[in-house]
Structure formats: structure tokens, C-alpha cells
Design a protein around this motif. Structure first.
Motif, PDB file in Angstrom:
ATOM      1  N   MET A   4      10.470  -6.290   6.929  1.00 35.81           N
ATOM      2  CA  MET A   4       9.196  -5.708   7.332  1.00 35.81           C
ATOM      3  C   MET A   4       9.068  -5.711   8.847  1.00 35.81           C
ATOM      4  SD  MET A   4       6.636  -7.248   4.416  1.00 35.81           S
ATOM      5  CE  MET A   4       5.189  -6.310   4.864  1.00 35.81           C
ATOM      6  N   LEU A   9       6.802  -2.631   9.540  1.00 38.14           N
ATOM      7  CA  LEU A   9       5.958  -2.408   8.377  1.00 38.14           C
ATOM      8  C   LEU A   9       4.995  -3.575   8.254  1.00 38.14           C
ATOM      9  CD1 LEU A   9       8.676  -1.282   5.823  1.00 38.14           C
ATOM     10  CD2 LEU A   9       7.087   0.177   7.090  1.00 38.14           C
ATOM     11  N   LEU A  12       3.748  -3.485   2.203  1.00 38.23           N
ATOM     12  CA  LEU A  12       4.650  -2.795   1.279  1.00 38.23           C
ATOM     13  C   LEU A  12       3.955  -2.652  -0.068  1.00 38.23           C
ATOM     14  CD1 LEU A  12       8.060  -4.602   1.879  1.00 38.23           C
ATOM     15  CD2 LEU A  12       7.476  -2.259   2.497  1.00 38.23           C
TER      16      LEU A  12
END
Length: 107
Positions: A4, A9, A12
Motif C-alpha cells: 500500500m 494506496l 484497499l
């Protein structure tokens, strides 16, 4: 967590084997959790995150993404299949583009 971070990110989506939305795994929650790699994803993911539909107005998202700890909203179709995720950054960019649209320089 490393994946991530490497891909920038912050959340998720978790989907079942049939593609149905199950919850959201948030980087902040991973960072706050005990550092046990054998912990199942289901124990860390948020199951009750507000979701939206593709055709809903931006104003609805604005209400959901401001004044709360929600920073990403999963977008689901009528069959609870994940279509995408809208983040606060996505919403800000859309609002900015809408606000400058009439004033954009025309060539």
C-alpha cells in the motif's frame, strides 16, 4: 502495508471470490494495529463504510467525505459489485474542475 505504501494506496477494497464488496482495508488501521503479520484481513477491515452508486450526485459524496474519518467511498453497482473508489482527492479535483470549467481558457 508495504505494498500500500509503495503504491501510495490509502485503502484497499476487499471483495469476495464472487466479486461482492465485503469491506475496506484502510492503511491507517493497519498502522495502528499490532504488528502481527498472521492476522487475517477480516479482523482489520472496516465492514460498515458508507458506499455510493455511480449515478449519485457529488453533493452526497461531499457530505460523506467531510467532517468524518471517512476518506474513501467505495462505489458499488446494484449487485454490490465494486465499480471503483472515490477519495477526498478525487472529489476535490472534480469540484475544482467544475468551478473553473466556465473560466477555462479557450484556444
Amino acid at each position: 502495508r508495504r505494498c500500500m505504501h509503495e503504491h501510495r494506496l490509502y485503502a484497499l477494497p476487499i471483495v469476495s471470490a464472487t466479486g461482492h464488496y465485503q469491506g475496506l482495508l484502510v492503511l491507517h488501521d493497519l498502522l495502528m494495529a499490532e504488528a502481527r503479520e498472521d492476522r487475517p484481513v477480516a479482523s482489520l477491515m472496516r465492514r460498515y463504510v458508507p458506499t455510493c452508486r455511480p449515478g449519485w450526485p457529488i453533493t452526497y459524496l461531499l457530505q460523506m467525505l467531510t467532517g468524518s474519518d471517512i476518506h474513501q467511498v467505495p462505489v458499488l453497482d446494484d449487485k454490490q459489485q465494486l465499480v471503483g473508489i472515490i477519495s477526498q482527492s478525487d472529489l476535490l479535483a472534480a469540484l475544482f474542475n467544475l468551478s473553473i470549467g466556465p473560466f477555462a481558457r479557450r484556444e
